[in-house]
Design a protein around this motif. Structure first.
Motif, PDB file in Angstrom:
ATOM      1  N   VAL A  84     -49.140   0.410 -29.360  1.00  0.00           N
ATOM      2  CA  VAL A  84     -50.118   0.725 -30.612  1.00  0.00           C
ATOM      3  C   VAL A  84     -49.506   0.343 -31.824  1.00  0.00           C
ATOM      4  N   THR A  85     -49.914  -0.605 -32.456  1.00  0.00           N
ATOM      5  CA  THR A  85     -49.470  -1.066 -33.725  1.00  0.00           C
ATOM      6  C   THR A  85     -50.501  -0.537 -35.066  1.00  0.00           C
ATOM      7  N   GLU A  86     -51.702  -0.146 -34.456  1.00  0.00           N
ATOM      8  CA  GLU A  86     -52.666  -0.001 -35.565  1.00  0.00           C
ATOM      9  C   GLU A  86     -53.272   1.443 -35.029  1.00  0.00           C
ATOM     10  N   PRO A  87     -53.273   2.603 -35.950  1.00  0.00           N
ATOM     11  CA  PRO A  87     -53.870   3.865 -35.706  1.00  0.00           C
ATOM     12  C   PRO A  87     -55.197   3.565 -35.113  1.00  0.00           C
ATOM     13  N   ALA A  88     -56.069   2.755 -35.767  1.00  0.00           N
ATOM     14  CA  ALA A  88     -57.349   2.689 -35.052  1.00  0.00           C
ATOM     15  C   ALA A  88     -57.560   2.340 -33.716  1.00  0.00           C
ATOM     16  N   VAL A  89     -56.604   1.597 -33.115  1.00  0.00           N
ATOM     17  CA  VAL A  89     -56.704   1.322 -31.752  1.00  0.00           C
ATOM     18  C   VAL A  89     -56.157   2.406 -30.754  1.00  0.00           C
ATOM     19  N   LYS A  90     -55.512   3.474 -31.155  1.00  0.00           N
ATOM     20  CA  LYS A  90     -54.810   4.240 -30.513  1.00  0.00           C
ATOM     21  C   LYS A  90     -56.000   5.262 -29.602  1.00  0.00           C
ATOM     22  N   ARG A  92     -58.189   4.232 -27.767  1.00  0.00           N
ATOM     23  CA  ARG A  92     -59.363   3.407 -27.241  1.00  0.00           C
ATOM     24  C   ARG A  92     -59.589   2.877 -26.318  1.00  0.00           C
TER      25      ARG A  92
END
Length: 464
Positions: A84-90, A92
């Motif tokens: 996970v490099t972006e919080p938005a995709v955690k 998901r």
């Protein structure tokens, strides 16, 4: 909703399902167990008009369609925390659909008129659905064909990796697939003569030692040989006295697989390295010098084609050359002597005479004509055969002194055939007195030393 994002993987070969599934399981976290289609408990039947009516229920199978319809596996997944490099995709969830390419094409055709028509329900009738059902059967049959094709290809690939049972098995394969037939082939007499040659034994036993004795490896060698020497499968004469087997031996030492084994087994530095330590240079020069000595046991430098007299560098003296290869030499030579021996060896190994290249190749395969002396085991545990390894022909040694013109009369005759034999124990320093000359050539036998033997010779502690 689980499929805000999705990916469809369509495989050419259905047998690759497990490979892709392993990748998915390694790279993602499964949120739910995979869902296999067809699934009668989830979603519409693929032929609702055929199957859901009274007539479908009266059929023996409880439906009138014959084939299973959409076949795939759906995964609900999320990224592993480490990826996970972006919080938005955690956390998901995404969906990956895995199927064959053929099934992907059929699903596209089935999707629009029946499963999710874009412009409202289409009025498909039994005939439409029966055509879709038949096409599904063709797709399933096509998948089975592809499965079997892949199995057959895998078997043939594995067969190419199965070692030959013996030299006769290897020769039969070589003869049947390469050496006969068409314009690029040998007559039965020529094939028979090649098979009877000693070099066939050398080639096979070397391939066996290197673990190259498979159809796959042999095909690579033959193709490489044909690229270098396109006429090697024509009747003898195209390359002088060298026949098809000889050209394979020459080619073998040039392919990358052999060079990798040679470098690893002998712990040799790369010859084209820009920076070599003194010990690395000494080892490489010593290996080249001993290769030349071994080649000279097979092939004399014929006076009509002697390359020595056109060497443009500084000739090493006989003492400098012999000190390089003596088993007990300290190799404490001056940088100037080392450079002279190095350049001279490099020059001889680049000589393009094919017969000479053949015997250099045989030497690099660690095959030599080994003179066996009755010295027994010496008191210090040094085996007598170690002194037989670097025996050098006096033909080369005397030529070196002739061309250096060191303390020799101007009317010096051509060298006699003979050999320089090293004495078991050095009597003096600086190389003088540690060898003698024997004009009478003893009986010799062909033997394969092996890389370990050569490496031990190259790495004697008192030599390096």
């Amino acid at each position: 909703m689980h499929d805000l994002s999705g990916l469809k993987v369509a495989l050419y070969y259905p047998n690759d399902f497990e490979k892709v599934e392993r990748v998915i399981q390694e790279r993602f976290v499964e949120v739910k167990p995979p869902q296999d289609w067809p699934d009668r408990n989830y979603g519409a039947f693929h032929c609702p008009t055929l199957d859901e009516g009274i007539s479908g229920q009266n059929e023996i199978m409880g439906r009138r369609s014959w084939f299973s319809g959409y076949f795939a596996r759906h995964y609900r997944l999320k990224l592993k925390d480490r990826d996970v490099t972006e919080p938005a995709v955690k956390d998901r969830v995404a969906e990956i659909q895995l199927m064959s390419l053929l099934m992907h094409a059929w699903a596209k055709i089935h999707h629009e008129p029946i499963y999710k028509p874009k412009n409202g329900p289409l009025h498909t009738d039994e005939d439409d659905e029966r055509l879709l059902d038949i096409s599904n059967g063709i797709i399933i049959a096509g998948e089975q064909v592809l499965r079997q094709i892949q199995i057959n290809l895998d078997k043939k690939s594995q067969q190419g990796q199965i070692p030959f049972k013996n030299i006769h098995d290897a020769w039969s394969y070589l003869e049947e697939n390469w050496a006969k037939g068409g314009t690029q082939g040998l007559s039965s007499y020529e094939r028979g003569a090649a098979y009877e040659s000693t070099h066939v034994q050398i080639l096979y036993r070397t391939l066996e030692t290197l673990e190259f004795r498979t159809p796959e490896k042999l095909d690579i060698l033959v193709k490489y040989c044909l690229a270098l020497y396109p006429n090697c499968l024509t009747p003898p004469g195209a390359y002088g006295d060298c026949d098809f087997i000889d050209m394979l031996i020459i080619s073998l030492v040039e392919i990358g697989d052999f060079k990798a084994v040679e470098s690893e087994q002998l712990q040799l530095p790369l010859s084209d390295s820009l920076y070599l330590s003194r010990s690395e240079t000494l080892k490489l020069v010593r290996y080249n010098a001993i290769t030349i000595c071994h080649a000279l046991r097979h092939e004399k430098l014929a006076s009509t084609a002697n390359p020595i007299h056109i060497f443009e560098g500084l000739y090493p003296s006989s003492q400098e050359f012999l000190a390089m290869i003596h088993p007990r030499a300290s190799l404490a030579q001056s940088p100037e002597s080392l450079v002279k021996v190095r350049d001279f060896c490099d020059y001889l190994l680049r000589w393009e005479d094919l017969t000479w290249k053949l015997h250099c190749a045989i030497s690099r395969l660690t095959w030599i004509r080994l003179d066996v002396h009755a010295w027994g085991t010496l008191g210090d545990g040094l085996q007598a055969y170690e002194y037989a390894i670097p025996v050098c022909d006096s033909y080369l040694i005397e030529y070196l002194d002739i061309y250096r013109d060191i303390d020799l009369p101007k009317n010096k005759a051509a060298p006699q055939l003979g050999r320089v034999i090293f004495r078991p124990l050095p009597t003096v320093v600086d190389g003088v007195g540690i060898w003698t000359k024997d004009i009478v050539r003893a009986s010799v036998v062909m033997t394969q030393l092996g890389f370990l033997e050569v490496r031990q010779y190259l790495e004697r502690p008192d030599a390096m």
